[in-house]
Design a protein around this motif. Structure first.
Motif, PDB file in Angstrom:
ATOM      1  N   ILE A   1      17.753 -28.863  36.599  1.00 19.20           N
ATOM      2  CA  ILE A   1      19.411 -28.408  35.158  1.00 19.20           C
ATOM      3  C   ILE A   1      19.624 -26.972  36.228  1.00 19.20           C
ATOM      4  O   ILE A   1      20.680 -26.353  35.800  1.00 19.20           O
TER       5      ILE A   1
ATOM      6  N   LEU B   1      23.559 -29.923  29.710  1.00 19.19           N
ATOM      7  CA  LEU B   1      24.381 -29.962  31.145  1.00 19.19           C
ATOM      8  C   LEU B   1      25.807 -29.627  30.699  1.00 19.19           C
ATOM      9  O   LEU B   1      26.900 -29.266  31.844  1.00 19.19           O
TER      10      LEU B   1
ATOM     11  N   SER C   1      21.642 -28.303  38.875  1.00 21.02           N
ATOM     12  CA  SER C   1      22.272 -29.397  39.103  1.00 21.02           C
ATOM     13  C   SER C   1      23.956 -28.444  38.563  1.00 21.02           C
ATOM     14  O   SER C   1      24.725 -28.631  38.841  1.00 21.02           O
ATOM     15  N   ALA C   2      23.103 -27.224  37.487  1.00 26.06           N
ATOM     16  CA  ALA C   2      24.236 -26.690  37.297  1.00 26.06           C
ATOM     17  C   ALA C   2      24.611 -25.487  38.398  1.00 26.06           C
ATOM     18  O   ALA C   2      25.925 -25.475  38.198  1.00 26.06           O
TER      19      ALA C   2
END
Lengths: 637, 637
Positions: free
Chosen positions: B215, A36, B218-219
């Motif tokens: 992921i 991330l 989140s990104a």
């Protein structure tokens, strides 16, 4: 010590060639980061998938894992009956073998049990304890996603050099990459210089200026993939300059000295970098406007760039030399689709022969695409940065760009959105509130307000630079906003009445109540700028009262906005100004003088733009009527 | 406890309306940050300038500060002589008064001394100790930049809601703002769920999958102005689901549960959110494809969104519901100019009536603008994320989009650059190296390689989806890459010879040396995908040797790339595969079989694109000849 003094200016191209001949062009190194953390970074290795995705044959449905052959001939009225030897959920493995005549109940996402070759959807089955009726035949592979169907082990997934967005991170997550090798961010050290420069957290004292360049450069480095460090203000002193640059060469990939405008700094810097050597000074003065007194050097293998002091000049060199270099050593592609916009210029742009010109431009939307307008202000002006969306470059062998030519505008930042609605004209506090209401209802439109006075607004409509102008134009007959359609291709939308009056210190200590008080010997006045509606109103009232403007002390000095007039009164520089009530605060009083009409001129050429329609729509809204009527001294027309 | 079970799917629009009726729409708060920290943040206050810029009347030149009147009549042959009563540098103030007949030497940027009204450039003067000859008259104000000429005290500089880029930071620096009030980033908590999901730092065990959604989300939250926190994997258990969601409601502005695909989770989640109440469940199932099993809820005032488990479905709902909401409460404008691209679709897009379709598309450049192509793969595929640049939405009342229709593509991230050069066709390791050489010479062009085999490449040229195809097509006559111009509008550029051969474990334990070894009982083969040139070569050789493909064990199983074949041999799944030498590593051996010709097919419709020309140019370069000839088994044609 060979002292190179460059008297000849060189072209932008020659300067680039010379600089790139000595400046290191390699990427600055790699680092391993957790997934991330790599968002927005550049991949430093080719990525091959270490696994199949999915890693196993996977059921695409809830149902029963079977051997297709066992379902042959199954039908609604004659189901095949199979023994159920187990269940398997996603995340678990069935620890047995389907051999024939039997099956396993399976959930979506669960691995296909050994022996099975297909899945019958639960809709076509009826389970009864350890047996199930199958009502529809399956074909081999049906409702199964094979191992590797999506990504195969060994497949090349991403190329070295890829900019990592959320999309790439998703794929890296799918193949289980928790640590990713990316290029390091180049470390850029930034010095300010000049005895007149102070940082924003210091207190402004006479003769000093806030440091603009190092903030602009630092933020710009960030936006272009570098890691900036502010190294503070460097003194105009040969020894300290040499020491400070020398001791930082080993710590940074690039040093930038943003020059003060004080005499001598440029002269010292070119000697200092040449003393440091290897090879030292490369370029001293470039045929570019603005930005001529630029220094390009490589000292002991590390590039050192000396930018001119004026913000617009520093910005020009930053965009032309620093940004491309930083992006290169950061592994980023050159400024690209996100920051290049094609636009038509509406007015002739002039350029000096033999100078590569860097012209700040603002962009506005038209029905056929973007239009670009040059931003006023010389190389000393900050407004040329504040109002500009980007810049156009005019090469040194060209002296003009004709109107209606399409040019390429490079945006100053990839965060900049060109303007959907540009309103130029008279300053009005309520207008900012109306724009906020517009934004709340239509957040997709990006607006800009430019206050240049009523006549400036009308001129901007004529040039095509304004979609809308806010005006309060008083005619000789005392009527407001009566415009000749032949003079300006626009129509008027009613705005509001607003009270103009005297802005005086709290308690009105000089007892200023009527126009004739302005000509008193003890009264110092602050006028508004020529072309502003407020000044036109004053002149109209003076004429009506047969008063001579020469008799008003301060008539020839002016501020450019209501709030600036208020600030001048508040600070005691003057005794009174003419303006609107909303400009005052608790330290000021307002003496009403005359109500005027503030309306909006809509450019006919842009009347079909969605943002213009949205503005007209919001003007008619209850919310805006409320905003206007709640503002002291205002009422809706 | 009222249990709402929603059996009716509702439209995207209805779902949005319901969600926005209960979800808080206010910005999540403000925070005071130091200037450089605010880059990319949203301004939470109107900014008025507290100072004039420049703060004082400032000399624009090196020269002498004078009273203009004292220079009247000065000329080359009859200079006026003035007394020099001092010097002033930028950053300092002259502590005296110019009264008449005298002057002060002044540097660029220094404050104009009291009494002076103009500056004579040093070029028009000759100083001799305490006197100076002035050779040219000055007019009042000449070479002086007045206080406030650029920005006036009290002027409105930036509106609340402005996205702060380097440009805005420069202006804030100019007016000395060291601390800026910006909106806080919304805090978004993200749960994964599903017993099959593991995080990328765990080891893959049978039945498990790496977590993609959390992921990706989140990104994506990061890219849209939010502050994501991964809250880990949540069990498929009513009580723990209720507890985990309940205890995080007060800590986040939005909770996202990215669903597992395991049965029951969706059923549980809708009950859990409804139990939490106030108001609880709002939407359970949306007429959208993919993404139907979505849950929208507001629990105790905090929005909770349950995304489907399949990545493509989760991404669809993320883009349609999460991104707009996060941007709204972050104070960002809706996805705008940076992420919306107009493009033409080349092939008919089908959509299901009554479903709002979200179709991942890839974009490529044509001579007239961007073209959009649907990305293959169902809702379970990761490749549909990896290859897609963005998505098009087809509303629920439309069932198709006709070819050549212009559509609006929303890019998945503002970091995505659409493709200048798309090469579709046969996998080749050397091609990735050629693309890197291309990028080094022409960093402005963004390329994408898609390996689908030779015939897939030719089909992509026909569809207009490929600028270039890499092919090794063997005709019945044994010639390579002879294409009928009537069948495909393209021309061939010579590539290279490459050796095809058997990929076997190190030491060739089964002693496989010739084609007939493939039909041995003890040999298990891994084929390549139908349409791949390597499979065509095998079939051609089998025909020549009069061998039947049925006699090869494993003929019907296949891998999709050379590296995947190599991985299968290496892992012991098979004994041998057919492929190119560059796919092997130290654990494998290569038995040469036949040299083939790998060439490039250039799409005639795109032959004038700069990126296509750059590719042709780089193919002819010495650098590429070197790359090819240094690759084992390759030689330049």
């Amino acid at each position: 010590m060979s002292r190179k003094i460059f008297r000849e200016l060189i072209s932008v191209e020659e300067a680039r060639t010379k600089f790139y001949q000595y400046a290191p062009l390699d990427l600055v190194g790699v680092e391993l980061l957790s997934l991330l953390e790599t968002l927005g970074r550049v991949l430093a290795e080719d990525i091959f998938s270490p696994i199949d995705v999915p890693p196993f044959d996977r059921s695409a449905m809830d149902g029963f894992a079977v051997i297709a052959n066992d379902t042959l001939g199954a039908a609604e009225d004659s189901p095949n009956n199979l023994e159920v030897i187990g269940d398997v959920q996603a995340g678990y493995v069935f620890d047995g073998l389907i051999t024939g005549g039997n099956c396993v109940e399976i959930s979506t996402g669960a691995p296909l049990p050994a022996g099975a070759d297909s899945v019958v959807m639960v809709e076509y089955t009826q389970r009864e304890k350890n047996n199930v009726d199958i009502y529809k035949p399956a074909s081999p592979g049906q409702n199964v996603m094979s191992a590797g169907a999506d990504i195969q082990k060994g497949e090349l997934i991403l190329l070295k050099g890829t900019l990592l967005s959320s999309r790439e991170l998703s794929v890296l997550a799918a193949i289980g990459q928790s640590k990713i090798l990316v290029y390091k961010k180049p470390k850029i050290g930034i010095f300010s210089s000049g005895d007149e420069v102070i940082s924003a957290d210091q207190t402004l004292t006479p003769g000093k200026l806030f440091d603009i360049n190092s903030i602009a450069i630092s933020a710009g480095i960030n936006e272009n993939g570098g890691d900036p460090t502010l190294l503070g203000i460097i003194e105009d002193d040969f020894k300290s300059l040499e020491r400070k640059i020398g001791e930082n060469l080993s710590k940074y990939d690039l040093l930038i000295i943003s020059g003060g405008t004080s005499a001598g700094m440029g002269d010292m810097l070119f000697e200092v970098v040449d003393n440091l050597g290897d090879p030292g000074l490369l370029v001293h003065g470039i045929k570019v406007k603005p930005g001529k007194p630029t220094i390009l050097a490589v000292c002991q293998g590390v590039p050192v760039i000396g930018l001119p002091g004026y913000p617009a000049s520093a910005l020009s060199i930053f965009q032309l030399f620093v940004v491309p270099y930083v992006r290169k050593i950061a592994g980023l592609s050159p400024v690209g689709i996100k920051t290049k916009v094609k636009a038509k210029v509406k007015q002739r742009l002039r350029s000096v022969m033999g100078r590569h010109e860097f012209k700040p431009m603002n962009l506005i939307k038209s029905e056929t695409g973007w239009l670009a307008f040059p931003v006023p202000g010389g190389s000393g002006a900050i407004t040329s940065i504040a109002l500009a969306d980007g810049f156009v470059e005019i090469p040194d062998n060209e002296t003009f760009v004709l109107p209606n030519t399409e040019v390429e505008i490079t945006l100053f930042s990839d965060k900049i959105k060109p303007i959907d609605l540009q309103i130029i004209g008279s300053h009005c506090s309520v207008l900012a509130k109306i724009i906020q209401a517009l934004y709340q209802k239509y957040p997709e439109y990006h607006s800009r307000l430019i206050g240049v006075g009523t006549t400036g607004g009308i001129a901007a409509i004529r040039r095509g630079e304004a979609h809308v102008a806010g005006i309060h134009l008083l005619s000789d007959t005392g009527e407001y906003n009566k415009l000749d359609q032949n003079e300006v291709d626009a129509f008027v939308i009613p705005g509001y009445y607003r009270m103009q009056g005297f802005i005086v210190p709290k308690g009105n200590p000089k007892n200023i109540n009527k126009l004739t008080d302005l000509i008193r010997e003890d009264v110092l006045f602050m006028n508004r700028n020529p072309g502003s509606g407020t000044r036109v109103l004053l002149d109209y009232l003076l004429l009506q009262h047969k008063l001579n403007s020469d008799s008003i002390k301060g008539y020839s000095q002016y501020s450019k906005s209501h709030s600036s007039v208020a600030a001048a009164v508040k600070s005691g520089v003057v005794d009174v100004g003419l303006g609107i009530q909303s400009a005052i605060d608790d330290d000021l009083d307002f003496i009403p003088l005359k109500e005027e009409e503030y309306d909006f001129l809509i450019n006919n050429n842009y009347r079909h733009l969605p943002a213009v329609n949205a503005f007209i729509d919001i003007l008619k809204s209850e919310r805006v009527t409320e905003i206007i009527n709640n503002f002291p001294g205002y009422r809706k027309k």
